[in-house]
Enzyme design. Sequence first.
Site, mmCIF file in Angstrom:
data_model
loop_
_atom_site.group_PDB
_atom_site.id
_atom_site.type_symbol
_atom_site.label_atom_id
_atom_site.label_comp_id
_atom_site.label_asym_id
_atom_site.label_seq_id
_atom_site.Cartn_x
_atom_site.Cartn_y
_atom_site.Cartn_z
ATOM 1 N N SER A 35 0.824 -1.205 0.000
ATOM 2 C CA SER A 35 0.000 0.000 0.000
ATOM 3 C C SER A 35 0.860 1.257 0.000
ATOM 4 O O SER A 35 0.588 2.218 -0.731
ATOM 5 C CB SER A 35 -0.935 -0.002 1.209
ATOM 6 N N ARG A 39 1.441 4.002 -3.175
ATOM 7 C CA ARG A 39 1.120 5.416 -2.930
ATOM 8 C C ARG A 39 2.336 6.300 -3.166
ATOM 9 O O ARG A 39 2.235 7.361 -3.799
ATOM 10 C CB ARG A 39 0.602 5.582 -1.494
ATOM 11 N N GLN A 184 -10.224 2.955 -1.814
ATOM 12 C CA GLN A 184 -9.281 3.298 -2.874
ATOM 13 C C GLN A 184 -9.849 4.345 -3.827
ATOM 14 O O GLN A 184 -9.090 5.058 -4.484
ATOM 15 C CB GLN A 184 -8.887 2.039 -3.653
ATOM 16 N N SER A 211 -11.975 0.712 5.548
ATOM 17 C CA SER A 211 -10.512 0.857 5.536
ATOM 18 C C SER A 211 -10.042 2.299 5.707
ATOM 19 O O SER A 211 -9.207 2.801 4.952
ATOM 20 C CB SER A 211 -9.935 0.275 4.236
ATOM 21 N N GLU A 326 -8.552 -6.332 5.495
ATOM 22 C CA GLU A 326 -7.607 -7.241 4.863
ATOM 23 C C GLU A 326 -7.052 -8.278 5.844
ATOM 24 O O GLU A 326 -6.459 -9.273 5.441
ATOM 25 C CB GLU A 326 -6.459 -6.455 4.233
ATOM 26 N N HIS A 353 -13.255 -8.240 -3.456
ATOM 27 C CA HIS A 353 -11.799 -8.200 -3.589
ATOM 28 C C HIS A 353 -11.363 -9.204 -4.656
ATOM 29 O O HIS A 353 -12.092 -9.441 -5.611
ATOM 30 C CB HIS A 353 -11.143 -8.468 -2.235
ATOM 31 N N ARG A 398 -4.336 -13.642 0.109
ATOM 32 C CA ARG A 398 -4.614 -13.782 1.546
ATOM 33 C C ARG A 398 -5.339 -15.098 1.853
ATOM 34 O O ARG A 398 -5.205 -15.631 2.952
ATOM 35 C CB ARG A 398 -5.386 -12.574 2.054
#
EC number: 2.5.1.19
Length: 442
Positions: A35, A39, A184, A211, A326, A353, A398
Amino acid sequence: MSTERYSPSPIRGRYRAPDTGLPVRASVTIPGSKSLTNRELMIAAIADGPGRLLRPLHSEDSHRMIDALRLLGVGVEEIPSDGEFGPDLLVTPAPLTGGATIDCGQAGTVMRFIAPLAGLASDDVRLTAHETALHRPMGALITGLRDLGVDIDDEGTWSLPFTVRGRGRILGGRVEIDASDSSQFVSGLLLAAPRFDVGLHLVHTGEHLPSLPHIDMTIESLSRRGVRIERPAVGEWLVEAGVPRAKDVAIEPDLSNAAPFLGAALVSSGEITVTGWPLHSTQPGGLLPEILHAMGAHTGRHAGALTVKAGDGIRGLDIDLSAASELTPTIAGLAAFADGPTTIRGVGHIRTHETDRIAALVGNLRALGGEAEELPDGLRIVPRPLHGGSWPAHHDHRMATTGALIGLRVPGVEIDDIGTTAKTLPEFTQLWERMLEGGAAA
């Protein structure tokens, strides 16, 4: 300097999860945050000069972002690093061009972050993705960009693939979107907003915003580079137009990728230390010490490391994971061995997801003899004796790591494609097996 791609070599295909009847005790070093890497790549691409990313993540998702920026005309070069997981990156901003097709793969950060940036390019940019990611929500972002004056041709689908008809500038101003499906959408607009002519006044209109730590991460990353952002109300952001400052930025370890390793301490009645754990972090994984403590673990920090030690079993709990959705797969894996039921709430958005994570977790646990049920915004798990069997990854990194975690205690768990971990942690199997050997997994 080189524009060649550093590529770790992950194990692909079926993987029989190692099981152990002994407490696992090890020190683990985790590569950089996906992440934060994506960014910081975005901000560096529109900064006022070249800047370096130190110890970035090298994975499928970060490589997709690098490839996207290069196609837009930004220079991204690999340079020698003192880190253990690949080279540093030198990012050299340039006028954004376009005239390209960008394949986002399975990376939500790429599709949601690059779309606004493409509006600043001087030519058309077509965005597409892997067939398993074409379902991921994009409608709210498309609507928001259109309201800002960006011309987008999606052939009426409100989803990928679509073409952003770049005109070299975006006026900016006030826009309202419903970001209930993904934070997002907010981060993508905020990241590009400094280069809008008049900045951005963004208002979230939905009742739910998942999130939130990821939005805080975006704001903190921009603020460190001199971008002024105000939050006049909950779900409202004002970004001042300007050019972010160039600087060198060190990337934190990916704390969410640390989750299955720390979980191994609880599952095996052992003790795991993760090195380089930041004192302060906006990563959702920063909530892990608090969550694992609530599940019965002992946690402590010393010399820049986090240690998690098993307590007297794993406690079931009722938890809202909307701020750290997550982590749901890892917490669900731990819950399968708890002393009572666990209810995970506030994570309905993870149905969109890489896969429907709620349905996948429930189905996989039931297939191994567990008891689990889907809830409108989460799932409930009642511990039952588990047996070995296939653990489908559903193209989801995941899900794959959760299978490995459960396999520590349940012999015969076989993950159908461990290669999905390459999305954010290509070195997963090597780190996992070194951890089980009891050494420093780095």
